[in-house]
Scaffold this motif. Structure first.
Motif, PDB file in Angstrom:
ATOM      1  N   ASP A   8     -21.150  39.548  19.880  1.00 26.78           N
ATOM      2  CA  ASP A   8     -21.129  38.170  19.402  1.00 26.78           C
ATOM      3  C   ASP A   8     -19.678  37.713  19.309  1.00 26.78           C
ATOM      4  OD1 ASP A   8     -21.365  35.736  18.199  1.00 26.78           O
ATOM      5  OD2 ASP A   8     -22.580  36.413  16.511  1.00 26.78           O
ATOM      6  N   PHE A   9     -19.251  36.868  20.241  1.00 23.10           N
ATOM      7  CA  PHE A   9     -17.856  36.442  20.286  1.00 23.10           C
ATOM      8  C   PHE A   9     -17.461  35.645  19.050  1.00 23.10           C
ATOM      9  CE2 PHE A   9     -18.538  37.492  24.693  1.00 23.10           C
ATOM     10  CZ  PHE A   9     -17.326  38.040  25.063  1.00 23.10           C
ATOM     11  N   ASN A  10     -18.441  35.005  18.413  1.00 24.46           N
ATOM     12  CA  ASN A  10     -18.125  34.220  17.220  1.00 24.46           C
ATOM     13  C   ASN A  10     -17.652  35.100  16.073  1.00 24.46           C
ATOM     14  OD1 ASN A  10     -18.762  31.679  18.296  1.00 24.46           O
ATOM     15  ND2 ASN A  10     -20.944  32.059  17.987  1.00 24.46           N
ATOM     16  N   GLN A  11     -18.000  36.389  16.140  1.00 24.32           N
ATOM     17  CA  GLN A  11     -17.632  37.313  15.065  1.00 24.32           C
ATOM     18  C   GLN A  11     -16.345  38.075  15.381  1.00 24.32           C
ATOM     19  OE1 GLN A  11     -19.344  37.360  12.177  1.00 24.32           O
ATOM     20  NE2 GLN A  11     -20.595  35.720  13.081  1.00 24.32           N
ATOM     21  N   LEU A  12     -15.741  37.790  16.527  1.00 24.07           N
ATOM     22  CA  LEU A  12     -14.529  38.513  16.917  1.00 24.07           C
ATOM     23  C   LEU A  12     -13.273  37.763  16.471  1.00 24.07           C
ATOM     24  CD1 LEU A  12     -15.335  39.709  20.547  1.00 24.07           C
ATOM     25  CD2 LEU A  12     -15.670  40.936  18.399  1.00 24.07           C
ATOM     26  N   TYR A  20     -10.837  42.972  24.007  1.00 24.92           N
ATOM     27  CA  TYR A  20     -12.012  42.821  24.866  1.00 24.92           C
ATOM     28  C   TYR A  20     -11.618  42.358  26.261  1.00 24.92           C
ATOM     29  CZ  TYR A  20     -15.929  40.597  27.137  1.00 24.92           C
ATOM     30  OH  TYR A  20     -16.840  40.208  28.075  1.00 24.92           O
ATOM     31  N   HIS A  21     -10.793  41.314  26.330  1.00 24.50           N
ATOM     32  CA  HIS A  21     -10.422  40.772  27.637  1.00 24.50           C
ATOM     33  C   HIS A  21      -9.645  41.790  28.471  1.00 24.50           C
ATOM     34  CE1 HIS A  21     -12.062  36.825  27.183  1.00 24.50           C
ATOM     35  NE2 HIS A  21     -11.376  36.571  26.089  1.00 24.50           N
ATOM     36  N   PHE A  22      -8.790  42.595  27.814  1.00 20.59           N
ATOM     37  CA  PHE A  22      -8.082  43.622  28.571  1.00 20.59           C
ATOM     38  C   PHE A  22      -9.058  44.668  29.085  1.00 20.59           C
ATOM     39  CE2 PHE A  22      -6.402  47.943  28.577  1.00 20.59           C
ATOM     40  CZ  PHE A  22      -5.555  47.826  29.686  1.00 20.59           C
ATOM     41  N   MET A  23      -9.942  45.151  28.209  1.00 21.66           N
ATOM     42  CA  MET A  23     -10.877  46.202  28.608  1.00 21.66           C
ATOM     43  C   MET A  23     -11.812  45.731  29.724  1.00 21.66           C
ATOM     44  SD  MET A  23     -12.054  48.056  25.067  1.00 21.66           S
ATOM     45  CE  MET A  23     -10.994  49.227  24.208  1.00 21.66           C
ATOM     46  N   SER A  24     -12.326  44.502  29.599  1.00 20.92           N
ATOM     47  CA  SER A  24     -13.290  44.011  30.576  1.00 20.92           C
ATOM     48  C   SER A  24     -12.660  43.768  31.942  1.00 20.92           C
ATOM     49  CB  SER A  24     -13.948  42.725  30.074  1.00 20.92           C
ATOM     50  OG  SER A  24     -12.991  41.701  29.888  1.00 20.92           O
ATOM     51  N   SER A  25     -11.369  43.451  31.959  1.00 21.95           N
ATOM     52  CA  SER A  25     -10.693  43.195  33.229  1.00 21.95           C
ATOM     53  C   SER A  25     -10.024  44.434  33.801  1.00 21.95           C
ATOM     54  CB  SER A  25      -9.646  42.077  33.058  1.00 21.95           C
ATOM     55  OG  SER A  25      -8.644  42.464  32.139  1.00 21.95           O
ATOM     56  N   SER A  26     -10.033  45.528  33.049  1.00 20.63           N
ATOM     57  CA  SER A  26      -9.367  46.757  33.502  1.00 20.63           C
ATOM     58  C   SER A  26     -10.261  47.971  33.299  1.00 20.63           C
ATOM     59  CB  SER A  26      -8.048  46.955  32.737  1.00 20.63           C
ATOM     60  OG  SER A  26      -7.243  45.810  32.784  1.00 20.63           O
ATOM     61  N   ILE A  53     -13.566  49.335  18.727  1.00 21.27           N
ATOM     62  CA  ILE A  53     -14.500  50.306  19.314  1.00 21.27           C
ATOM     63  C   ILE A  53     -15.621  50.627  18.341  1.00 21.27           C
ATOM     64  CG2 ILE A  53     -14.684  52.737  20.008  1.00 21.27           C
ATOM     65  CD1 ILE A  53     -11.921  52.402  21.340  1.00 21.27           C
ATOM     66  N   ARG A  54     -15.291  50.748  17.052  1.00 20.59           N
ATOM     67  CA  ARG A  54     -16.329  51.024  16.048  1.00 20.59           C
ATOM     68  C   ARG A  54     -17.267  49.828  15.871  1.00 20.59           C
ATOM     69  NH1 ARG A  54     -11.726  53.620  13.337  1.00 20.59           N
ATOM     70  NH2 ARG A  54     -11.933  55.881  13.651  1.00 20.59           N
ATOM     71  N   LYS A  55     -16.723  48.627  16.028  1.00 26.91           N
ATOM     72  CA  LYS A  55     -17.584  47.437  15.966  1.00 26.91           C
ATOM     73  C   LYS A  55     -18.640  47.460  17.071  1.00 26.91           C
ATOM     74  CE  LYS A  55     -14.447  44.027  13.860  1.00 26.91           C
ATOM     75  NZ  LYS A  55     -13.725  42.744  14.081  1.00 26.91           N
ATOM     76  N   LEU A  56     -18.281  48.095  18.186  1.00 27.24           N
ATOM     77  CA  LEU A  56     -19.209  48.189  19.305  1.00 27.24           C
ATOM     78  C   LEU A  56     -20.252  49.277  19.092  1.00 27.24           C
ATOM     79  CD1 LEU A  56     -16.705  47.850  22.294  1.00 27.24           C
ATOM     80  CD2 LEU A  56     -18.175  46.082  21.336  1.00 27.24           C
ATOM     81  N   GLY A  57     -20.097  50.049  18.028  1.00 27.63           N
ATOM     82  CA  GLY A  57     -21.095  51.068  17.699  1.00 27.63           C
ATOM     83  C   GLY A  57     -20.747  52.481  18.108  1.00 27.63           C
ATOM     84  N   TYR A  58     -19.505  52.699  18.523  1.00 20.47           N
ATOM     85  CA  TYR A  58     -19.090  54.039  18.935  1.00 20.47           C
ATOM     86  C   TYR A  58     -18.341  54.726  17.801  1.00 20.47           C
ATOM     87  CZ  TYR A  58     -20.235  52.282  23.558  1.00 20.47           C
ATOM     88  OH  TYR A  58     -20.894  51.748  24.637  1.00 20.47           O
ATOM     89  N   GLN A  59     -18.560  56.040  17.684  1.00 24.07           N
ATOM     90  CA  GLN A  59     -17.949  56.801  16.601  1.00 24.07           C
ATOM     91  C   GLN A  59     -16.543  57.272  16.934  1.00 24.07           C
ATOM     92  OE1 GLN A  59     -19.432  57.103  13.576  1.00 24.07           O
ATOM     93  NE2 GLN A  59     -20.935  55.706  14.514  1.00 24.07           N
ATOM     94  N   SER A 195     -14.499  29.774  23.709  1.00 21.15           N
ATOM     95  CA  SER A 195     -13.234  29.453  24.374  1.00 21.15           C
ATOM     96  C   SER A 195     -12.741  28.058  24.007  1.00 21.15           C
ATOM     97  CB  SER A 195     -13.419  29.534  25.892  1.00 21.15           C
ATOM     98  OG  SER A 195     -14.325  28.532  26.330  1.00 21.15           O
ATOM     99  N   THR A 196     -11.507  27.794  24.381  1.00 24.08           N
ATOM    100  CA  THR A 196     -10.913  26.469  24.148  1.00 24.08           C
ATOM    101  C   THR A 196     -11.735  25.392  24.836  1.00 24.08           C
ATOM    102  OG1 THR A 196      -8.724  27.498  24.093  1.00 24.08           O
ATOM    103  CG2 THR A 196      -8.809  25.102  24.365  1.00 24.08           C
ATOM    104  N   LEU A 197     -12.154  25.644  26.071  1.00 27.06           N
ATOM    105  CA  LEU A 197     -12.970  24.678  26.807  1.00 27.06           C
ATOM    106  C   LEU A 197     -14.267  24.379  26.084  1.00 27.06           C
ATOM    107  CD1 LEU A 197     -13.752  22.980  29.257  1.00 27.06           C
ATOM    108  CD2 LEU A 197     -14.557  25.078  30.361  1.00 27.06           C
ATOM    109  N   ALA A 198     -14.946  25.416  25.613  1.00 27.59           N
ATOM    110  CA  ALA A 198     -16.217  25.228  24.917  1.00 27.59           C
ATOM    111  C   ALA A 198     -16.043  24.359  23.679  1.00 27.59           C
ATOM    112  CB  ALA A 198     -16.812  26.582  24.540  1.00 27.59           C
TER     113      ALA A 198
END
Length: 243
Positions: A8-12, A20-26, A53-59, A195-198
């Motif tokens: 949920d991007f609203n909670q980030l 997130y953007h670095f990980m998703s693009s790399s 990472i913990r927010k994503l559910g990983y230990q 995003s800014t556009l949204a």
């Protein structure tokens, strides 16, 4: 990608989004990086990376990193791309939003599709598709084009902006000129609902995707979701005018 789950991007926080953007693009680099490396690349801290990472559910980071090692058979599957079109990747109220935009299009004097780069290519397709339905529409792919002078003596214009990230500087600067003006209705088709556009748009047709870049800046992000939304909107409009 599945390792991000239904995030949920609203909670980030802004820091989380940078990570997130670095990980998703790399994603191809993650299996070979340390927490400190990711922190440096995303301009954050190691502790921030671990919290994300913990927010994503990983230990642990080790557990998270193994999710990036996708089996070769999955990598080569072209049909995996169609997962982008799953219903859960689009707003629950998509039909309502499409109908709202269609109603605006019915009274529009001008319909401008605006996008840069790959999104600009989709704009050309969209403009042609809606022109076939009888609308006065065209694609705007040059952010320096004097669009405001062109529309100065017109009214009831709908601006449909396509942008995966919704944060491109040139795009944001252009759209800011349309905001809060009675004669312009801004619709965004974007992969980031926060995003800014949204935030600048009157209505947002968003979708979930993962930004994919190679050599840092060359964009290979799929445009399938945006094409789907363009076609869904055109079909909704077609049915509306035939009633």
């Amino acid at each position: 990608m599945s390792f991000f789950g239904n995030i949920d991007f609203n909670q980030l926080s802004d820091t989380d989004r940078s990570i997130y953007h670095f990980m998703s693009s790399s994603s191809d680099r993650i299996p070979y990086m340390r927490v400190r490396d990711i922190a440096n690349e995303s301009h954050t801290s190691a502790s921030s990376v671990m919290r994300f990472i913990r927010k994503l559910g990983y230990q642990s980071f080790t557990e998270f990193r193994t999710q990036f090692k996708v089996p070769t058979s999955q990598k080569s599957s072209l049909f995996g791309t169609f997962n982008l079109l799953k219903e859960e990747n689009f707003p629950r109220d998509l039909d309502t939003k499409l109908t709202t935009v269609s109603e605006k299009l019915m009274s529009a004097e001008n319909v401008i599709f605006f996008g840069i780069g790959a999104s600009g290519t989709i704009c050309k397709y969209a403009a042609r598709r809606f022109a076939t339905l009888g609308l006065n529409t065209y694609a705007l792919v040059d952010p320096t084009y004097p669009i405001f002078a062109k529309l100065e003596n017109t009214s009831e214009s709908v601006i449909i902006v396509l942008s995966v990230t919704g944060r491109t500087t040139e795009m944001v600067e252009m759209v800011s000129g349309f905001c809060n003006k009675d004669d312009f209705f801004v619709v965004s088709i974007t992969g980031d609902q926060s995003s800014t556009l949204a935030q600048m748009s009157d209505i947002v047709l968003d979708y979930k995707t993962v930004v994919h870049r190679i050599h840092q800046y060359e964009d290979l992000t799929s445009q399938l979701p945006s094409v789907f939304l363009v076609e869904a909107l055109s079909e909704n409009y077609r049915l509306s005018i035939e009633k």
